[in-house]
Design a protein around this motif. Structure first.
Motif, PDB file in Angstrom:
ATOM      1  N   TYR A   5     -44.600 -21.597  52.012  1.00 22.91           N
ATOM      2  CA  TYR A   5     -44.341 -21.187  53.397  1.00 22.91           C
ATOM      3  C   TYR A   5     -45.540 -21.570  54.268  1.00 22.91           C
ATOM      4  O   TYR A   5     -45.385 -22.110  55.369  1.00 22.91           O
ATOM      5  CB  TYR A   5     -44.083 -19.681  53.436  1.00 22.91           C
ATOM      6  N   ILE A   6     -46.745 -21.279  53.783  1.00 28.43           N
ATOM      7  CA  ILE A   6     -47.958 -21.620  54.526  1.00 28.43           C
ATOM      8  C   ILE A   6     -48.091 -23.137  54.652  1.00 28.43           C
ATOM      9  O   ILE A   6     -48.438 -23.658  55.724  1.00 28.43           O
ATOM     10  CB  ILE A   6     -49.201 -21.029  53.834  1.00 28.43           C
ATOM     11  N   LEU A   7     -47.816 -23.857  53.581  1.00 26.15           N
ATOM     12  CA  LEU A   7     -47.886 -25.315  53.641  1.00 26.15           C
ATOM     13  C   LEU A   7     -46.910 -25.866  54.678  1.00 26.15           C
ATOM     14  O   LEU A   7     -47.229 -26.819  55.399  1.00 26.15           O
ATOM     15  CB  LEU A   7     -47.597 -25.919  52.266  1.00 26.15           C
ATOM     16  N   ALA A   8     -45.722 -25.290  54.750  1.00 19.36           N
ATOM     17  CA  ALA A   8     -44.749 -25.745  55.750  1.00 19.36           C
ATOM     18  C   ALA A   8     -45.327 -25.581  57.155  1.00 19.36           C
ATOM     19  O   ALA A   8     -45.177 -26.465  58.017  1.00 19.36           O
ATOM     20  CB  ALA A   8     -43.443 -24.968  55.607  1.00 19.36           C
ATOM     21  N   ASP A  64     -36.701 -24.253  60.215  1.00 19.82           N
ATOM     22  CA  ASP A  64     -35.761 -23.283  59.639  1.00 19.82           C
ATOM     23  C   ASP A  64     -36.462 -22.396  58.615  1.00 19.82           C
ATOM     24  O   ASP A  64     -36.251 -21.177  58.573  1.00 19.82           O
ATOM     25  CB  ASP A  64     -34.595 -24.012  58.962  1.00 19.82           C
ATOM     26  N   LEU A  65     -37.286 -23.011  57.794  1.00 14.33           N
ATOM     27  CA  LEU A  65     -37.978 -22.262  56.740  1.00 14.33           C
ATOM     28  C   LEU A  65     -38.893 -21.205  57.339  1.00 14.33           C
ATOM     29  O   LEU A  65     -38.971 -20.070  56.836  1.00 14.33           O
ATOM     30  CB  LEU A  65     -38.790 -23.244  55.881  1.00 14.33           C
ATOM     31  N   LEU A  66     -39.582 -21.552  58.415  1.00 13.26           N
ATOM     32  CA  LEU A  66     -40.535 -20.608  59.008  1.00 13.26           C
ATOM     33  C   LEU A  66     -39.860 -19.433  59.697  1.00 13.26           C
ATOM     34  O   LEU A  66     -40.524 -18.463  60.069  1.00 13.26           O
ATOM     35  CB  LEU A  66     -41.454 -21.352  59.987  1.00 13.26           C
ATOM     36  N   ILE A 126     -52.063 -15.706  58.884  1.00 17.29           N
ATOM     37  CA  ILE A 126     -51.332 -14.913  57.883  1.00 17.29           C
ATOM     38  C   ILE A 126     -52.184 -14.717  56.641  1.00 17.29           C
ATOM     39  O   ILE A 126     -52.295 -13.612  56.093  1.00 17.29           O
ATOM     40  CB  ILE A 126     -49.997 -15.590  57.534  1.00 17.29           C
ATOM     41  N   LEU A 127     -52.814 -15.792  56.193  1.00 15.76           N
ATOM     42  CA  LEU A 127     -53.633 -15.714  54.977  1.00 15.76           C
ATOM     43  C   LEU A 127     -54.866 -14.855  55.190  1.00 15.76           C
ATOM     44  O   LEU A 127     -55.255 -14.080  54.305  1.00 15.76           O
ATOM     45  CB  LEU A 127     -54.042 -17.120  54.535  1.00 15.76           C
ATOM     46  N   ILE A 155     -37.461 -20.793  49.588  1.00 12.01           N
ATOM     47  CA  ILE A 155     -38.605 -21.207  50.409  1.00 12.01           C
ATOM     48  C   ILE A 155     -39.265 -22.436  49.811  1.00 12.01           C
ATOM     49  O   ILE A 155     -39.579 -23.403  50.517  1.00 12.01           O
ATOM     50  CB  ILE A 155     -39.600 -20.043  50.565  1.00 12.01           C
ATOM     51  N   ARG A 156     -39.465 -22.409  48.515  1.00 10.87           N
ATOM     52  CA  ARG A 156     -40.042 -23.579  47.850  1.00 10.87           C
ATOM     53  C   ARG A 156     -39.156 -24.807  48.059  1.00 10.87           C
ATOM     54  O   ARG A 156     -39.631 -25.885  48.424  1.00 10.87           O
ATOM     55  CB  ARG A 156     -40.210 -23.303  46.355  1.00 10.87           C
ATOM     56  N   ALA A 157     -37.857 -24.632  47.834  1.00  7.40           N
ATOM     57  CA  ALA A 157     -36.932 -25.754  47.998  1.00  7.40           C
ATOM     58  C   ALA A 157     -36.932 -26.252  49.442  1.00  7.40           C
ATOM     59  O   ALA A 157     -36.883 -27.467  49.692  1.00  7.40           O
ATOM     60  CB  ALA A 157     -35.532 -25.336  47.578  1.00  7.40           C
ATOM     61  N   GLY A 158     -37.021 -25.324  50.396  1.00  9.92           N
ATOM     62  CA  GLY A 158     -37.038 -25.721  51.799  1.00  9.92           C
ATOM     63  C   GLY A 158     -38.250 -26.546  52.153  1.00  9.92           C
ATOM     64  O   GLY A 158     -38.151 -27.556  52.871  1.00  9.92           O
ATOM     65  N   PHE A 159     -39.413 -26.138  51.652  1.00 12.02           N
ATOM     66  CA  PHE A 159     -40.621 -26.914  51.933  1.00 12.02           C
ATOM     67  C   PHE A 159     -40.515 -28.319  51.358  1.00 12.02           C
ATOM     68  O   PHE A 159     -40.776 -29.314  52.046  1.00 12.02           O
ATOM     69  CB  PHE A 159     -41.865 -26.218  51.375  1.00 12.02           C
ATOM     70  N   TRP A 160     -40.128 -28.407  50.081  1.00 11.80           N
ATOM     71  CA  TRP A 160     -40.075 -29.713  49.433  1.00 11.80           C
ATOM     72  C   TRP A 160     -38.934 -30.564  49.982  1.00 11.80           C
ATOM     73  O   TRP A 160     -39.023 -31.798  49.991  1.00 11.80           O
ATOM     74  CB  TRP A 160     -39.979 -29.545  47.921  1.00 11.80           C
ATOM     75  N   HIS A 161     -37.874 -29.937  50.465  1.00 11.11           N
ATOM     76  CA  HIS A 161     -36.807 -30.694  51.123  1.00 11.11           C
ATOM     77  C   HIS A 161     -37.360 -31.393  52.366  1.00 11.11           C
ATOM     78  O   HIS A 161     -37.114 -32.591  52.603  1.00 11.11           O
ATOM     79  CB  HIS A 161     -35.657 -29.765  51.498  1.00 11.11           C
TER      80      HIS A 161
END
Length: 394
Positions: free
Chosen positions: A285-288, A268-270, A302-303, A243-249
């Motif tokens: 995930y939230i940032l995405a 895709d990440l979401l 969600i938060l 998830i982290r990698a997906g956001f930063w990608h």
């Protein structure tokens, strides 16, 4: 003689009731807790230890709890000299088995107060306490020097560490492990000084030990520094944090001008299942969602649902909620949550929320909107120097 049941309310005017009042105020970071804690700590501290230890240590327990609360609120208020003095007194009062944790906390306080000489005097005491060997002590010293923004001192310490490792008569496997241990700190120094080729070279040495195989430490820093192309290979290698990698990608693709690719990656990440993800990955995930959907996304909901189920949430969650409210143009609610995040961060890490988080704020909202909440953030520090929230000193 009668005794009060453990679950009975404290008698008005008793030591216990004063402590409970101070603790209640401190939960909301109310400055009115400060004089209450101060009075308890000073008055009980003047009593002979034998009196405090009587009746199964009743007053001693109150004294220690008051000291902890007093020290916590002093730190939150930025009164570091007083906080350091209280922590010193507590260390002397605690059982030996409990002192190590407080010594680490004291080192962190001294770092925040930029008391350089005192910090290293205390570290020598701590190293003796924990029976650190020379390699552990030198590595710890270099980490603290980086946190205190003394890169030249850290470089000298790391050079000494490299020589100590080279001179040791150990097996090849042990030497490789020691070299990886030292290289991990060298990566931090190279990132701080923006020597990115050097950072990559040292990282290859560090990841010979799986304990230091955190690709995100490189790619997040590279992207913040405007080196998105350099970040991509490390993002693709990060199988540990999908998830982290997906956001930063997605963010790397946006920085490289591929907006459609960024949006597709975040979409895709979401779709991912985050039920078993770690806390940091959930944040990303939230940032995405914020980057992709803005005010119309589900990230804030969600938060808020998570906040309703948890009474003790970390500063990152409150900060993300604050940004979510800002995206929905609700400045009062944004400030409530950012103030809470700021208070929590001040208590343990530093005076302002880290610039690494501010980096996302300035991406997500207009400059005018960001200015309205800038008071809570470090808006000027180099992101590579946010080491306080990356690694504790011990």
């Amino acid at each position: 003689m009668t005794t009060q049941p453990d679950n009975a309310p404290a008698i008005k005017g008793s030591w216990e009731s004063k402590l409970e009042e101070a603790q209640r105020l401190a939960e909301d970071y109310n400055p009115a807790a400060l004089p209450l804690y101060e009075s308890l700590f000073i008055r009980l501290g003047k009593m002979p230890a034998k009196i405090r230890q009587a009746a199964d240590g009743r007053l001693q327990d109150i004294f220690v709890q008051a000291g902890y609360g007093y020290q916590r609120i002093l730190t939150w208020a930025g009164q570091y000299a007083d906080s350091i003095a209280v922590a010193d007194r507590l260390i002397d009062e605690l059982p030996e088995d409990d002192r190590g944790v407080w010594m680490v906390y004291q080192i962190n306080l001294l770092v925040r107060a930029q008391k350089y000489d005192q910090t290293f005097e205390y570290m020598r005491r701590y190293h003796d306490w924990e029976e650190y060997d020379e390699i552990d002590a030198l590595r710890h010293t270099a980490v603290v020097q980086l946190r205190m923004e003394r890169p030249d001192d850290a470089a000298a310490t790391l050079a000494t560490l490299d020589q100590v490792i080279a001179d040791r008569d150990v097996s090849r496997e042990a030497r490789q492990r020691d070299e990886a241990y030292a290289a991990q700190v060298g990566v931090e120094l190279a990132l701080l000084e923006k020597e990115f080729d050097r950072a990559e070279e040292l990282f290859q040495k560090a990841i010979q030990d799986p304990a230091y195989r955190d690709f995100s430490r490189l790619y997040t820093e590279f992207i913040r520094a405007g080196e998105a192309e350099r970040a991509l290979p490390y993002i693709k290698r990060d199988q540990q944090h999908p998830i982290r990698a997906g956001f930063w990608h997605g963010l790397a693709l946006r920085r490289l001008g591929n907006e459609a690719g960024a949006q597709a990656r975040w979409e895709d990440l979401l779709e991912s299942d985050i039920s078993d993800s770690d806390e940091e990955s959930i944040s990303e995930y939230i940032l995405a969602d914020y980057y992709l959907n803005g005010a119309d996304g589900m990230g804030l909901d969600i938060l808020l649902a998570a906040l309703a189920d948890e009474s003790n949430v970390p500063w990152q969650v409150h900060a993300l909620i604050g940004v979510g409210w800002l995206l929905r143009r609700n400045l009062p609610n944004a400030r409530v949550n950012l103030r809470r995040a700021h208070n929590q961060y001040r208590e343990f890490y530093g005076d302002r929320l880290p610039s690494a988080f501010w980096y996302h704020v300035t991406d997500l909202v207009t400059a005018e909107e960001a200015e309205k909440i800038a008071q809570y953030f470090d808006t000027v520090s180099d992101t590579a120097s946010d080491i306080a929230s990356q690694e504790q000193t011990a």
